[in-house]
Enzyme design. Structure first.
Site, mmCIF file in Angstrom:
data_model
loop_
_atom_site.group_PDB
_atom_site.id
_atom_site.type_symbol
_atom_site.label_atom_id
_atom_site.label_comp_id
_atom_site.label_asym_id
_atom_site.label_seq_id
_atom_site.Cartn_x
_atom_site.Cartn_y
_atom_site.Cartn_z
ATOM 1 N N LYS A 1 -39.996 19.197 -79.351
ATOM 2 C CA LYS A 1 -40.390 18.814 -77.995
ATOM 3 C C LYS A 1 -40.998 17.417 -77.986
ATOM 4 C CE LYS A 1 -43.031 20.935 -74.170
ATOM 5 N NZ LYS A 1 -43.754 22.183 -73.819
ATOM 6 N N CYS B 1 -39.124 22.543 -72.008
ATOM 7 C CA CYS B 1 -40.078 22.678 -70.910
ATOM 8 C C CYS B 1 -40.572 21.353 -70.317
ATOM 9 C CB CYS B 1 -41.249 23.547 -71.343
ATOM 10 S SG CYS B 1 -42.236 24.165 -69.935
ATOM 11 N N GLU C 1 -39.026 29.629 -73.916
ATOM 12 C CA GLU C 1 -39.917 28.859 -74.785
ATOM 13 C C GLU C 1 -40.839 29.801 -75.553
ATOM 14 O OE1 GLU C 1 -42.923 24.988 -74.460
ATOM 15 O OE2 GLU C 1 -42.536 26.199 -72.683
#
Length: 314
Positions: free
Chosen positions: A145, A185, A63
């Protein structure tokens, strides 16, 4: 850099007929952030080159691939706030595209993307974006995300806005015979997201990650729970999971590495240590997903008519 391989996929226990798809070789590179940009790029390129030498078709990076993990503190309190970059003309895409062309493979990377808010206003935020770059250096997929953490040491809500919800929230791209999804994540903690990708036909989910110590709970090691949740979601949704985390210490956080690749039965095929640069390379038996869903048809026996509470706001 340590090389960890898994070239003989374990048998698919629920297989009743021959596999129809060839195995796909994928890699995950685990690295720390280097303060010198040239040194950092060289370290990542070393990992990509090693994976290419091993025949990986897709190489996945951590990330915020070229950046420190700047969300340790809110943007307003950061002494040198990071600036978002353009998706296609910024340094991360250029780095990934150059590596993809040089080695003739797909490179997955992550960046702080500059983009206006959905309503057209400038809210001072950007997106935490994952990209997959094809061997010819073109963009194969971009995914923003979806879920944004708000906890101590991970103040991402002060830097990133959530990816827009809609029909294209969970896009999938095909590489050879495999279908990839690219969440990021914090998304890995949400079973709804893994299920949505599975329904979209994803074989493999890649979770670029930056996770480690908890500043408010210094004695709490979340690594075992983190891994258990992801492998549980792998089994519940019949997806492979490729999870490259970072290592090292940055601004008071110590990242615990432990990058891993898991299969649709929740089995860990390859895993990196907590504190050492490493490259994981594994062959994925793609039809293990088919086999598992034929024995345990999770998708076919869903009850969406009973799921109204899942969409209720709290």
């Amino acid at each position: 850099m340590r090389l960890i391989t898994a070239y003989d996929p374990p048998a698919s226990p629920s297989r009743t007929r021959p596999a129809e798809r060839s195995a796909l070789r994928v890699a995950a590179v685990q690295q720390r952030w280097h303060r010198d940009p040239a040194e950092h790029r060289a370290a990542l390129l070393e990992g990509i080159a090693l994976a290419a030498t091993e025949g990986a078709r897709v190489v996945c990076l951590q990330e915020l691939t070229l950046s420190p993990y700047f969300a340790v503190v809110p943007k307003a309190d950061h002494p040198q706030p990071a600036e978002p970059e353009d998706l296609l003309t910024g340094p991360t895409f250029a780095f990934a595209a150059e590596a993809a062309r040089a080695h003739g493979l797909y490179v997955h990377a992550s960046l702080y993307e500059a983009a206006p808010a959905p309503d057209g206003t400038d809210d001072g935020l950007g997106y935490n974006t994952a990209v997959l770059v094809a061997p010819d250096g073109t963009l194969a997929l971009r995914t923003r995300k979806t879920h944004i953490p708000v906890t101590e040491g991970y103040h991402e809500d002060r830097w990133f806005r959530p990816g827009p919800a809609g029909d294209d929230t969970f896009p999938v791209v095909t590489v050879d015979e495999a279908r990839f999804g690219l969440p990021t994540c914090w998304d890995q903690w949400f079973p709804e997201l893994a299920r949505a990708y599975s329904l979209a036909g994803a074989d493999i989910l890649v979770y670029p990650t930056a996770i480690g110590s908890e500043p408010g709970h210094p004695g709490f090691d979340t690594q075992p729970i983190w891994q258990r949740v992801i492998t549980g979601n792998a089994a519940a949704n019949a997806t492979f999971m490729v999870v490259p985390n970072r290592i090292g210490s940055e601004n008071g956080l110590t990242f615990y590495g432990s990058s891993f690749i898991a299969d649709p039965y929740g089995r860990v095929l390859a895993q990196a240590p907590r504190d050492e640069a490493a490259v994981l390379v594994a062959d994925l038996d793609l039809d293990a997903r088919r086999d598992w869903l034929e024995l345990f048809p999770f998708l076919a026996t869903r009850r969406p008519d009973a799921y109204t509470p899942l969409t209720a706001t709290t």
